[in-house]
Design a protein around this motif. Structure first.
Motif, mmCIF file in Angstrom:
data_model
loop_
_atom_site.group_PDB
_atom_site.id
_atom_site.type_symbol
_atom_site.label_atom_id
_atom_site.label_comp_id
_atom_site.label_asym_id
_atom_site.label_seq_id
_atom_site.Cartn_x
_atom_site.Cartn_y
_atom_site.Cartn_z
ATOM 1 N N GLY A 164 70.874 107.137 35.473
ATOM 2 C CA GLY A 164 72.246 106.748 35.165
ATOM 3 C C GLY A 164 72.358 105.856 33.945
ATOM 4 O O GLY A 164 73.442 105.628 33.440
ATOM 5 N N GLY A 165 71.230 105.376 33.427
ATOM 6 C CA GLY A 165 71.241 104.485 32.272
ATOM 7 C C GLY A 165 71.001 105.239 30.974
ATOM 8 O O GLY A 165 70.756 106.440 30.958
ATOM 9 N N ILE A 166 71.091 104.493 29.876
ATOM 10 C CA ILE A 166 70.930 105.084 28.552
ATOM 11 C C ILE A 166 70.213 104.078 27.654
ATOM 12 O O ILE A 166 70.305 102.868 27.872
ATOM 13 N N PHE A 167 69.496 104.564 26.653
ATOM 14 C CA PHE A 167 68.803 103.687 25.717
ATOM 15 C C PHE A 167 69.734 103.276 24.579
ATOM 16 O O PHE A 167 70.424 104.118 24.012
ATOM 17 N N ARG A 168 69.743 101.984 24.278
ATOM 18 C CA ARG A 168 70.404 101.480 23.071
ATOM 19 C C ARG A 168 69.280 101.260 22.065
ATOM 20 O O ARG A 168 68.338 100.518 22.325
ATOM 21 N N VAL A 169 69.377 101.903 20.909
ATOM 22 C CA VAL A 169 68.319 101.879 19.910
ATOM 23 C C VAL A 169 68.818 101.189 18.641
ATOM 24 O O VAL A 169 69.902 101.505 18.147
ATOM 25 N N ASN A 170 68.029 100.252 18.138
ATOM 26 C CA ASN A 170 68.316 99.602 16.860
ATOM 27 C C ASN A 170 67.541 100.375 15.800
ATOM 28 O O ASN A 170 66.318 100.323 15.745
ATOM 29 N N LEU A 171 68.257 101.126 14.962
ATOM 30 C CA LEU A 171 67.604 101.980 13.979
ATOM 31 C C LEU A 171 66.878 101.199 12.892
ATOM 32 O O LEU A 171 65.944 101.713 12.286
ATOM 33 N N ARG A 172 67.283 99.981 12.637
ATOM 34 C CA ARG A 172 66.646 99.195 11.566
ATOM 35 C C ARG A 172 65.354 98.528 12.014
ATOM 36 O O ARG A 172 64.432 98.369 11.239
ATOM 37 N N THR A 173 65.300 98.105 13.279
ATOM 38 C CA THR A 173 64.116 97.373 13.754
ATOM 39 C C THR A 173 63.230 98.190 14.677
ATOM 40 O O THR A 173 62.103 97.814 14.929
ATOM 41 N N GLY A 174 63.757 99.283 15.207
ATOM 42 C CA GLY A 174 62.995 100.090 16.160
ATOM 43 C C GLY A 174 63.038 99.546 17.576
ATOM 44 O O GLY A 174 62.413 100.099 18.478
ATOM 45 N N GLU A 175 63.781 98.469 17.800
ATOM 46 C CA GLU A 175 63.861 97.899 19.147
ATOM 47 C C GLU A 175 64.749 98.773 20.032
ATOM 48 O O GLU A 175 65.665 99.435 19.555
ATOM 49 N N MET A 176 64.456 98.739 21.325
ATOM 50 C CA MET A 176 65.235 99.494 22.305
ATOM 51 C C MET A 176 65.483 98.641 23.534
ATOM 52 O O MET A 176 64.724 97.733 23.834
ATOM 53 N N SER A 177 66.559 98.983 24.229
ATOM 54 C CA SER A 177 66.825 98.404 25.536
ATOM 55 C C SER A 177 67.470 99.497 26.376
ATOM 56 O O SER A 177 67.964 100.487 25.851
ATOM 57 N N VAL A 178 67.437 99.331 27.676
ATOM 58 C CA VAL A 178 68.060 100.291 28.581
ATOM 59 C C VAL A 178 69.315 99.654 29.147
ATOM 60 O O VAL A 178 69.292 98.512 29.616
ATOM 61 N N CYS A 179 70.416 100.394 29.089
ATOM 62 C CA CYS A 179 71.704 99.895 29.565
ATOM 63 C C CYS A 179 72.175 100.756 30.731
ATOM 64 O O CYS A 179 71.980 101.977 30.723
ATOM 65 N N TYR A 180 72.806 100.113 31.711
ATOM 66 C CA TYR A 180 73.291 100.821 32.889
ATOM 67 C C TYR A 180 74.398 99.999 33.537
ATOM 68 O O TYR A 180 74.586 98.830 33.222
#
Length: 134
Positions: A105-121
């Protein structure tokens, strides 16, 4: 350019007005005006969940909405505001990337400049996100 300037002056436009007109043209033709929309939308990967996530591409703030049946009526759109970790992040270029897991049910938020990711739900009527990591 000199001929154009003379034509514009003959038409009643003086150099300051011409300069302003050129500046406006430059702004309208700049990459900023052709930039992507301020939000991106992506569905939750879960195939039986009608939830759509939204991210502010510049700030990374995430929200979500879904449809809910209403007895005897048309139905309602239920939206979940940003909660812990889902609020504005450092300015960058953010995208949403659903996983291919059909029950997620969650989705990845991706920072295109830094390559960082988090999962949001959605949790307790708010969208929450894990801390960004690489």
């Amino acid at each position: 350019m000199a001929a154009l300037s003379e034509d514009l002056e003959n038409a009643g436009l003086r150099r300051p007005a011409f300069a302003a007109l050129l500046a406006l043209g430059a702004v309208l033709a700049s990459p900023l005006s052709a930039a992507a929309a301020p939000y991106e939308f992506a569905p939750a990967p879960q195939n039986d969940l009608n939830r759509l996530y939204r991210v502010d591409r510049a700030t990374g703030e995430v929200g979500a909405c879904q449809f809910q049946l209403k007895e005897g009526g048309v139905g309602v759109t239920i939206c979940f505001p940003a909660g812990e970790g889902a609020g504005p992040q450092p300015p960058s270029d953010y995208l949403l990337v659903p996983s291919r897991h059909e029950r997620e049910g969650g989705i990845f938020r991706v920072n295109l400049r830094t390559g960082e990711m988090s999962v949001c739900y959605v949790f307790d009527d708010k969208v929450v996100c894990t801390p960004q990591a690489r």
